[in-house]
Design a protein around this motif. Structure first.
Motif, PDB file in Angstrom:
ATOM      1  N   LEU A 279       0.821  -1.213   0.000  1.00 47.52           N
ATOM      2  CA  LEU A 279       0.000   0.000   0.000  1.00 47.52           C
ATOM      3  C   LEU A 279       0.855   1.262   0.000  1.00 47.52           C
ATOM      4  CD1 LEU A 279      -2.644  -1.301   2.544  1.00 47.52           C
ATOM      5  CD2 LEU A 279      -3.029  -0.884   0.111  1.00 47.52           C
ATOM      6  N   LEU A 280       1.969   1.235   0.740  1.00 48.97           N
ATOM      7  CA  LEU A 280       2.849   2.403   0.764  1.00 48.97           C
ATOM      8  C   LEU A 280       3.591   2.571  -0.554  1.00 48.97           C
ATOM      9  CD1 LEU A 280       4.264   2.167   4.393  1.00 48.97           C
ATOM     10  CD2 LEU A 280       2.621   3.826   3.500  1.00 48.97           C
ATOM     11  N   ALA A 281       3.946   1.457  -1.208  1.00 47.40           N
ATOM     12  CA  ALA A 281       4.579   1.558  -2.529  1.00 47.40           C
ATOM     13  C   ALA A 281       3.653   2.260  -3.502  1.00 47.40           C
ATOM     14  CB  ALA A 281       4.941   0.162  -3.040  1.00 47.40           C
ATOM     15  N   ALA A 282       2.356   1.960  -3.416  1.00 48.82           N
ATOM     16  CA  ALA A 282       1.394   2.649  -4.269  1.00 48.82           C
ATOM     17  C   ALA A 282       1.243   4.112  -3.872  1.00 48.82           C
ATOM     18  CB  ALA A 282       0.045   1.942  -4.205  1.00 48.82           C
ATOM     19  N   ALA A 283       1.204   4.366  -2.560  1.00 50.00           N
ATOM     20  CA  ALA A 283       0.986   5.734  -2.079  1.00 50.00           C
ATOM     21  C   ALA A 283       2.084   6.684  -2.535  1.00 50.00           C
ATOM     22  CB  ALA A 283       0.876   5.744  -0.550  1.00 50.00           C
ATOM     23  N   VAL A 284       3.351   6.228  -2.512  1.00 47.82           N
ATOM     24  CA  VAL A 284       4.451   7.131  -2.882  1.00 47.82           C
ATOM     25  C   VAL A 284       4.529   7.353  -4.389  1.00 47.82           C
ATOM     26  CG1 VAL A 284       5.808   6.506  -0.853  1.00 47.82           C
ATOM     27  CG2 VAL A 284       6.183   5.278  -2.997  1.00 47.82           C
ATOM     28  N   SER A 285       3.722   6.640  -5.165  1.00 52.74           N
ATOM     29  CA  SER A 285       3.722   6.855  -6.620  1.00 52.74           C
ATOM     30  C   SER A 285       2.825   8.010  -7.028  1.00 52.74           C
ATOM     31  CB  SER A 285       3.273   5.579  -7.342  1.00 52.74           C
ATOM     32  OG  SER A 285       1.893   5.334  -7.135  1.00 52.74           O
ATOM     33  N   ILE A 286       2.243   8.733  -6.073  1.00 54.35           N
ATOM     34  CA  ILE A 286       1.292   9.785  -6.394  1.00 54.35           C
ATOM     35  C   ILE A 286       1.935  10.918  -7.199  1.00 54.35           C
ATOM     36  CG2 ILE A 286       1.667  11.057  -4.241  1.00 54.35           C
ATOM     37  CD1 ILE A 286      -1.405  11.558  -4.260  1.00 54.35           C
ATOM     38  N   ARG A 287       3.212  11.184  -6.997  1.00 54.72           N
ATOM     39  CA  ARG A 287       4.006  12.133  -7.792  1.00 54.72           C
ATOM     40  C   ARG A 287       3.429  13.546  -7.790  1.00 54.72           C
ATOM     41  NH1 ARG A 287       5.085  10.484 -13.835  1.00 54.72           N
ATOM     42  NH2 ARG A 287       3.864  12.322 -14.348  1.00 54.72           N
ATOM     43  N   LEU A 288       3.120  14.040  -6.619  1.00 55.05           N
ATOM     44  CA  LEU A 288       2.711  15.433  -6.500  1.00 55.05           C
ATOM     45  C   LEU A 288       3.952  16.325  -6.515  1.00 55.05           C
ATOM     46  CD1 LEU A 288      -0.012  15.304  -3.701  1.00 55.05           C
ATOM     47  CD2 LEU A 288      -0.387  15.823  -6.117  1.00 55.05           C
ATOM     48  N   PRO A 289       4.014  17.328  -7.382  1.00 62.60           N
ATOM     49  CA  PRO A 289       5.186  18.203  -7.394  1.00 62.60           C
ATOM     50  C   PRO A 289       5.443  18.800  -6.013  1.00 62.60           C
ATOM     51  CG  PRO A 289       3.823  18.620  -9.322  1.00 62.60           C
ATOM     52  CD  PRO A 289       3.034  17.691  -8.431  1.00 62.60           C
ATOM     53  N   GLY A 290       6.689  18.734  -5.597  1.00 68.27           N
ATOM     54  CA  GLY A 290       7.090  19.269  -4.301  1.00 68.27           C
ATOM     55  C   GLY A 290       7.201  18.208  -3.226  1.00 68.27           C
ATOM     56  N   THR A 291       6.282  17.230  -3.211  1.00 61.76           N
ATOM     57  CA  THR A 291       6.337  16.209  -2.166  1.00 61.76           C
ATOM     58  C   THR A 291       7.515  15.271  -2.344  1.00 61.76           C
ATOM     59  OG1 THR A 291       4.812  14.779  -3.411  1.00 61.76           O
ATOM     60  CG2 THR A 291       3.840  16.271  -1.805  1.00 61.76           C
ATOM     61  N   ASP A 292       8.045  15.167  -3.571  1.00 61.01           N
ATOM     62  CA  ASP A 292       9.206  14.302  -3.788  1.00 61.01           C
ATOM     63  C   ASP A 292      10.419  14.798  -3.001  1.00 61.01           C
ATOM     64  OD1 ASP A 292       8.986  16.454  -5.845  1.00 61.01           O
ATOM     65  OD2 ASP A 292      10.973  15.734  -6.429  1.00 61.01           O
ATOM     66  N   ARG A 293      10.449  16.074  -2.670  1.00 66.14           N
ATOM     67  CA  ARG A 293      11.590  16.629  -1.946  1.00 66.14           C
ATOM     68  C   ARG A 293      11.636  16.119  -0.510  1.00 66.14           C
ATOM     69  NH1 ARG A 293      12.527  22.703  -4.242  1.00 66.14           N
ATOM     70  NH2 ARG A 293      14.624  22.154  -3.559  1.00 66.14           N
ATOM     71  N   TRP A 294      10.500  15.649   0.007  1.00 62.24           N
ATOM     72  CA  TRP A 294      10.510  15.058   1.354  1.00 62.24           C
ATOM     73  C   TRP A 294      11.364  13.800   1.382  1.00 62.24           C
ATOM     74  CZ3 TRP A 294       4.435  14.865   2.122  1.00 62.24           C
ATOM     75  CH2 TRP A 294       3.933  16.169   2.068  1.00 62.24           C
ATOM     76  N   PHE A 295      11.573  13.213   0.213  1.00 63.06           N
ATOM     77  CA  PHE A 295      12.302  11.947   0.129  1.00 63.06           C
ATOM     78  C   PHE A 295      13.655  12.094  -0.574  1.00 63.06           C
ATOM     79  CE2 PHE A 295       7.790  11.160   0.297  1.00 63.06           C
ATOM     80  CZ  PHE A 295       7.671  10.149   1.222  1.00 63.06           C
ATOM     81  N   GLY A 296      14.065  13.335  -0.872  1.00 66.18           N
ATOM     82  CA  GLY A 296      15.351  13.544  -1.530  1.00 66.18           C
ATOM     83  C   GLY A 296      15.252  13.587  -3.035  1.00 66.18           C
ATOM     84  N   GLY A 297      14.064  13.917  -3.582  1.00 64.33           N
ATOM     85  CA  GLY A 297      13.905  14.009  -5.026  1.00 64.33           C
ATOM     86  C   GLY A 297      13.163  12.812  -5.588  1.00 64.33           C
ATOM     87  N   LEU A 298      12.632  12.989  -6.808  1.00 67.08           N
ATOM     88  CA  LEU A 298      11.798  11.950  -7.402  1.00 67.08           C
ATOM     89  C   LEU A 298      12.590  10.702  -7.760  1.00 67.08           C
ATOM     90  CD1 LEU A 298       8.860  11.468  -8.154  1.00 67.08           C
ATOM     91  CD2 LEU A 298       9.380  12.247 -10.469  1.00 67.08           C
ATOM     92  N   ALA A 299      13.837  10.858  -8.200  1.00 63.62           N
ATOM     93  CA  ALA A 299      14.633   9.680  -8.542  1.00 63.62           C
ATOM     94  C   ALA A 299      14.809   8.779  -7.329  1.00 63.62           C
ATOM     95  CB  ALA A 299      15.993  10.106  -9.094  1.00 63.62           C
ATOM     96  N   ARG A 300      15.082   9.373  -6.179  1.00 64.98           N
ATOM     97  CA  ARG A 300      15.231   8.574  -4.956  1.00 64.98           C
ATOM     98  C   ARG A 300      13.886   8.001  -4.521  1.00 64.98           C
ATOM     99  NH1 ARG A 300      15.146   9.125   0.648  1.00 64.98           N
ATOM    100  NH2 ARG A 300      16.737   7.876   1.730  1.00 64.98           N
ATOM    101  N   LEU A 301      12.822   8.780  -4.700  1.00 60.29           N
ATOM    102  CA  LEU A 301      11.501   8.293  -4.325  1.00 60.29           C
ATOM    103  C   LEU A 301      11.098   7.089  -5.168  1.00 60.29           C
ATOM    104  CD1 LEU A 301       9.007   8.654  -2.602  1.00 60.29           C
ATOM    105  CD2 LEU A 301       8.134  10.285  -4.280  1.00 60.29           C
ATOM    106  N   TRP A 302      11.450   7.097  -6.471  1.00 61.96           N
ATOM    107  CA  TRP A 302      11.144   5.939  -7.314  1.00 61.96           C
ATOM    108  C   TRP A 302      11.925   4.711  -6.850  1.00 61.96           C
ATOM    109  CZ3 TRP A 302       6.771   6.598  -8.599  1.00 61.96           C
ATOM    110  CH2 TRP A 302       6.268   7.436  -9.582  1.00 61.96           C
ATOM    111  N   ARG A 303      13.139   4.925  -6.381  1.00 61.15           N
ATOM    112  CA  ARG A 303      13.894   3.778  -5.860  1.00 61.15           C
ATOM    113  C   ARG A 303      13.240   3.228  -4.599  1.00 61.15           C
ATOM    114  NH1 ARG A 303      18.259   6.790  -8.070  1.00 61.15           N
ATOM    115  NH2 ARG A 303      18.626   7.957  -6.143  1.00 61.15           N
TER     116      ARG A 303
END
Length: 431
Positions: A54-78
């Motif tokens: 469920l969390l893997a699905a949740a982090v795929s939402i890709r809202l601009p700006g929220t990826d920075r909470w995780f160190g950027g979208l590339a890291r969030l995809w990992r």
């Protein structure tokens, strides 16, 4: 890039462990005969596996700006990838442990535990969820080769079926369902947003104003916003969806590209290299045609330490974030110290922005520019860096380019004693 936890990581850990903390009082302990602790392991891994799904699905939402909470979208995809893979492994352990727990009773009991009569639908819902996971995860395993980008994205719709079946399985067997409702809404809501809502409400319309050739197989698109356009920072990237009906490939498909314009530029400039069907077609996109832009994403320069000068190392189409940074300096942005850009190319014919960068270096005292051609000098080495930038080991270092180049430069810099915390890299090697 150094591995360090972010605020988003802590949030994921809390959400992952919360269902387990709530369920622990009903799970018993690890003591007793093997069948008891195997049952405990099976239940714990089942709870964690579904939470990870469920969390893997949740982090795929890709809202601009929220990826920075995780160190950027590339890291969030990992993180998304490893959450999905971890969920698959835990679900396998869940089934295996519960089956083994029944072995002391009899082999027949173990088989019946895993494959009960059809009337026990909750167990079969779990197996259907696992089958759906296999279908959408299998193409990501290396032995299948690199998956086709758009087919892989469409196949991810099967993940919604896996989540629904897994939640149904949990609702029928769990004592507490409130947290599963919360995580289920987050995971399934993210899929609904990403696939149905976001393409209609979060993409910004632009027009292709010009297609400027930079080298063979490389162009820069100049895009004019039809409305206010997006606001972005240097080093960020966007997803671009072309709508040109004349395109041979890629029409209606979104792909990530780094922004090469200064944040103050009224036009959005994107350098595109011919690296596949979609990027090949964009080399001849029709001026005046429409594109949709989603973003911005990333934080390539977000970890800036103002007390240090900067060293930029760019190669291939990975030069684009540095071009945006140089253009920002030329437009009056504060340098916050001295910047030295090394442009790593095979030769002058592959140095796409060379003349413009030279002009900026001549005009801006805070910006220095050095070319390095591998056909003439071989790979960049410590001696070349030391010759042109004697204090390079004391600088904050940013690297962007093809994966092989990035890996080589990481080793080179680490060999000079530069700590990983001062080396920032970005590689678009995610889907």
């Amino acid at each position: 890039m150094p591995l360090r936890p972010r605020y988003g990581d802590l949030l994921l850990i809390v959400l992952l462990l919360l269902p387990l903390v709530v369920a622990l009082p009903r799970l018993g302990g690890l003591g007793g005969p093997p069948e008891l602790w195997l049952t405990w392991v099976g239940r714990v891994t089942g709870i964690l596996g579904l939470a990870m799904m469920l969390l893997a699905a949740a982090v795929s939402i890709r809202l601009p700006g929220t990826d920075r909470w995780f160190g950027g979208l590339a890291r969030l995809w990992r993180l998304h990838h490893w959450l999905g893979f971890g969920a698959f492994i835990l679900v396998m352990v869940h089934a295996l442990a519960l089956g083994l727990a029944a072995v002391p009773t009899s082999l027949e009991a173990a088989v019946a535990t895993l494959f009960p009569p059809p009337a026990q639908g909750a167990i079969w819902l779990g197996w259907l969820a696992w089958l759906a996971m296999v279908i959408f995860l299998a193409p990501t395993f290396d032995f299948f080769g690199q998956p086709h980008y758009q087919r892989w994205k469409r196949l991810h719709l099967v993940s919604a079926a896996a989540l629904l079946l897994g939640l149904w399985h949990a609702f029928l067997l769990a004592g507490e369902t409130a947290l599963w409702w919360l995580l289920g809404i987050a995971g399934l809501g993210a899929i609904v947003w990403r696939k149905l809502v976001s393409p209609r409400v979060s993409r910004h319309p632009y027009r292709v104003e010009a297609v400027e050739p930079l080298a063979r197989g490389v162009v820069e698109l100049v895009l004019r916003p039809e409305g206010d356009g997006i606001r972005y920072e240097t080093g960020q990237f966007v997803y671009l969806t072309p709508l040109d009906e004349r395109l041979a490939a890629g029409r209606g498909e979104e792909h990530p590209y780094t922004i090469a314009s200064a944040p103050s530029d009224s036009r959005l400039r994107i350098g595109i290299k011919d690296l596949g069907d979609a990027s090949h077609a964009l080399q001849t996109v029709t001026p005046g045609s429409r594109v949709l832009i989603e973003g911005p994403y990333g934080e390539f320069f977000g970890r800036r330490f103002p007390e240090r000068d900067m060293l930029w190392l760019g190669g291939g189409i990975g030069i684009t974030p540095f071009v945006g940074g140089a253009r920002g300096l030329a437009s009056g942005a504060s340098a916050e110290g001295h910047v030295h850009l090394f442009y790593l190319a095979n030769g002058p014919d592959r140095a796409y922005y060379q003349e413009e960068l030279e002009r900026i270096a001549e005009a801006e005292a805070a910006f220095a520019f050095t070319q390095h051609y591998s056909r003439e000098r071989g790979r960049l080495d410590e001696a070349f860096l030391r010759e042109h930038c004697p204090d390079f080991t004391e600088r904050e270092i940013y690297v962007c380019g093809p994966p092989a180049m990035n890996a080589y430069l990481q080793r080179l810099l680490a060999g000079q004693g530069i700590p990983a915390s001062r080396i920032h890299s970005e590689v678009f090697d995610f889907l």
